[in-house]
Design a protein around this motif. Structure first.
Motif, PDB file in Angstrom:
ATOM      1  N   ASP A  30     -27.391  78.713  55.214  1.00 50.37           N
ATOM      2  CA  ASP A  30     -27.170  80.086  55.666  1.00 50.37           C
ATOM      3  C   ASP A  30     -25.849  80.585  55.089  1.00 50.37           C
ATOM      4  N   GLY A  31     -25.907  81.648  54.303  1.00 48.52           N
ATOM      5  CA  GLY A  31     -24.709  82.153  53.644  1.00 48.52           C
ATOM      6  C   GLY A  31     -23.625  82.575  54.611  1.00 48.52           C
ATOM      7  N   ALA A  32     -24.014  83.206  55.714  1.00 48.49           N
ATOM      8  CA  ALA A  32     -23.028  83.666  56.692  1.00 48.49           C
ATOM      9  C   ALA A  32     -22.293  82.481  57.322  1.00 48.49           C
ATOM     10  N   ALA A  63     -20.756  89.261  56.075  1.00 49.11           N
ATOM     11  CA  ALA A  63     -21.784  88.439  55.438  1.00 49.11           C
ATOM     12  C   ALA A  63     -23.143  88.754  56.040  1.00 49.11           C
ATOM     13  N   GLN A  64     -24.074  89.044  55.181  1.00 49.40           N
ATOM     14  CA  GLN A  64     -25.450  89.200  55.612  1.00 49.40           C
ATOM     15  C   GLN A  64     -26.072  87.822  55.808  1.00 49.40           C
ATOM     16  N   GLY A  65     -27.202  87.786  56.475  1.00 49.67           N
ATOM     17  CA  GLY A  65     -27.850  86.509  56.761  1.00 49.67           C
ATOM     18  C   GLY A  65     -28.669  85.976  55.613  1.00 49.67           C
ATOM     19  N   ASP A  66     -28.091  85.957  54.414  1.00 50.29           N
ATOM     20  CA  ASP A  66     -28.806  85.422  53.257  1.00 50.29           C
ATOM     21  C   ASP A  66     -28.985  83.910  53.407  1.00 50.29           C
ATOM     22  N   VAL A  97      -6.991  89.935  51.962  1.00 43.96           N
ATOM     23  CA  VAL A  97      -8.056  89.391  51.130  1.00 43.96           C
ATOM     24  C   VAL A  97      -9.376  89.612  51.850  1.00 43.96           C
ATOM     25  N   ASP A  98     -10.337  90.202  51.150  1.00 46.46           N
ATOM     26  CA  ASP A  98     -11.643  90.488  51.745  1.00 46.46           C
ATOM     27  C   ASP A  98     -12.717  89.651  51.074  1.00 46.46           C
ATOM     28  N   ILE A  99     -13.620  89.112  51.890  1.00 47.54           N
ATOM     29  CA  ILE A  99     -14.738  88.299  51.406  1.00 47.54           C
ATOM     30  C   ILE A  99     -16.030  88.991  51.818  1.00 47.54           C
ATOM     31  N   THR A 100     -16.873  89.279  50.851  1.00 46.95           N
ATOM     32  CA  THR A 100     -18.128  89.979  51.132  1.00 46.95           C
ATOM     33  C   THR A 100     -19.293  89.198  50.544  1.00 46.95           C
ATOM     34  N   LEU A 101     -20.262  88.877  51.390  1.00 47.87           N
ATOM     35  CA  LEU A 101     -21.496  88.229  50.944  1.00 47.87           C
ATOM     36  C   LEU A 101     -22.638  89.232  51.079  1.00 47.87           C
ATOM     37  N   ASN A 134     -24.643  87.283  46.380  1.00 45.52           N
ATOM     38  CA  ASN A 134     -23.378  87.328  45.644  1.00 45.52           C
ATOM     39  C   ASN A 134     -22.210  87.386  46.621  1.00 45.52           C
ATOM     40  N   VAL A 135     -21.120  86.747  46.239  1.00 42.91           N
ATOM     41  CA  VAL A 135     -19.896  86.780  47.036  1.00 42.91           C
ATOM     42  C   VAL A 135     -18.803  87.441  46.208  1.00 42.91           C
ATOM     43  N   VAL A 136     -18.113  88.387  46.810  1.00 44.82           N
ATOM     44  CA  VAL A 136     -16.982  89.043  46.168  1.00 44.82           C
ATOM     45  C   VAL A 136     -15.737  88.770  47.012  1.00 44.82           C
ATOM     46  N   VAL A 137     -14.716  88.194  46.377  1.00 46.41           N
ATOM     47  CA  VAL A 137     -13.436  87.932  47.038  1.00 46.41           C
ATOM     48  C   VAL A 137     -12.403  88.820  46.365  1.00 46.41           C
ATOM     49  N   SER A 138     -11.910  89.797  47.087  1.00 44.36           N
ATOM     50  CA  SER A 138     -10.991  90.778  46.488  1.00 44.36           C
ATOM     51  C   SER A 138      -9.617  90.695  47.137  1.00 44.36           C
ATOM     52  N   VAL A 139      -8.604  90.837  46.304  1.00 41.70           N
ATOM     53  CA  VAL A 139      -7.218  90.828  46.755  1.00 41.70           C
ATOM     54  C   VAL A 139      -6.764  92.266  46.914  1.00 41.70           C
ATOM     55  N   GLY A 140      -6.482  92.665  48.142  1.00 40.16           N
ATOM     56  CA  GLY A 140      -6.065  94.044  48.384  1.00 40.16           C
ATOM     57  C   GLY A 140      -4.703  94.326  47.783  1.00 40.16           C
ATOM     58  N   GLY A 141      -4.586  95.436  47.065  1.00 42.97           N
ATOM     59  CA  GLY A 141      -3.324  95.799  46.446  1.00 42.97           C
ATOM     60  C   GLY A 141      -3.108  95.045  45.153  1.00 42.97           C
ATOM     61  N   PRO A 142      -2.002  95.302  44.465  1.00 42.96           N
ATOM     62  CA  PRO A 142      -1.725  94.622  43.192  1.00 42.96           C
ATOM     63  C   PRO A 142      -1.478  93.143  43.421  1.00 42.96           C
TER      64      PRO A 142
END
Length: 219
Positions: A97-99, A124-127, A157-161, A165-173
């Motif tokens: 389970d991805g979540a 995270a969605q229930g993928d 830092v935001d984590i989106t599933l 696909n998973v996207v890990v983004s760093v907020g700001g520079p």
């Protein structure tokens, strides 16, 4: 008639790669014992300290313990990355389970985030998909840890599933440099762990120049 000396053939790239992997494997194996001994002794000393001991001493020992934990983790990653590349590390696929995976990653890194004064957000969605749960969790954990390292104090830092696909983004520079950061042992392990399961990862900058790690999960 004079004879020309026969030139010595230098090692080929394949041979050099084998030697390099052998040395790295031996290094990873031999470092485990002293690092484990350091870890056990630091835990013992911290446990024996009286409450009245100087806080600076306790803090210094705790810093040593955390540094040793990171060193043990790097050695483990190096050994596993070599075994994954050579096929010696077995990949065990099961329905995951991805979540739950992302939630476990967040639980593991929350202390690091607090220590850096970085907020973590995740959705995270229930993928569900087939993957090696341990390898996938560790791969995502290493990616998030690198994102935390590049985040500024007080940042996010935001984590989106979503949709496999998973996207890990760093907020700001990012904290270091203006270009996409060079690969590290952590990201090398993450790439190897994902590739062994049919996944992939890459790093880029978004339109605002923020650092983004993207992961394509196993199908």
């Amino acid at each position: 008639m004079s004879q020309r000396p026969i030139p010595r053939r230098g090692p080929r790239s394949g041979e050099l790669r084998v030697v390099r992997d052998d040395i790295a494997g031996l290094l990873a194996h031999d470092l485990r014992t002293p690092l484990s001994a350091i870890s056990m002794n630091l835990d013992f000393v911290l446990g024996e300290l009286e409450d009245t001991e100087a806080e600076s001493v306790r803090a210094a020992l705790e810093d040593c313990r955390q540094a040793n934990v990171r060193a043990v983790r790097l050695v483990s990653d190096m050994a596993d990355a070599i075994q994954l590349a050579s096929g010696e590390r077995r990949v065990t696929l099961s329905e995951v389970d991805g979540a739950e995976i992302v939630g476990e990653v967040v639980r593991r890194v929350v202390a690091d985030a607090a220590g850096r004064s970085v907020e973590i957000g995740w959705t995270a969605q229930g993928d569900t998909f087939r993957a090696d749960a341990d390898l996938l969790t560790r791969a995502l954990e290493r990616i998030v840890q690198r994102a935390l390292w590049h985040a500024r104090s007080g940042g996010r830092v935001d984590i989106t599933l979503k949709s496999g696909n998973v996207v890990v983004s760093v907020g700001g520079p990012p904290l270091v440099g203006t270009e996409v950061p060079a690969r590290s042992l952590a990201t090398h392990f993450a790439e190897a762990a994902l590739r062994a399961q049919g996944g992939a990862m890459w790093t880029e900058k978004d339109a605002d120049g923020a650092l983004v790690y993207k992961v394509q999960l196993p199908a």
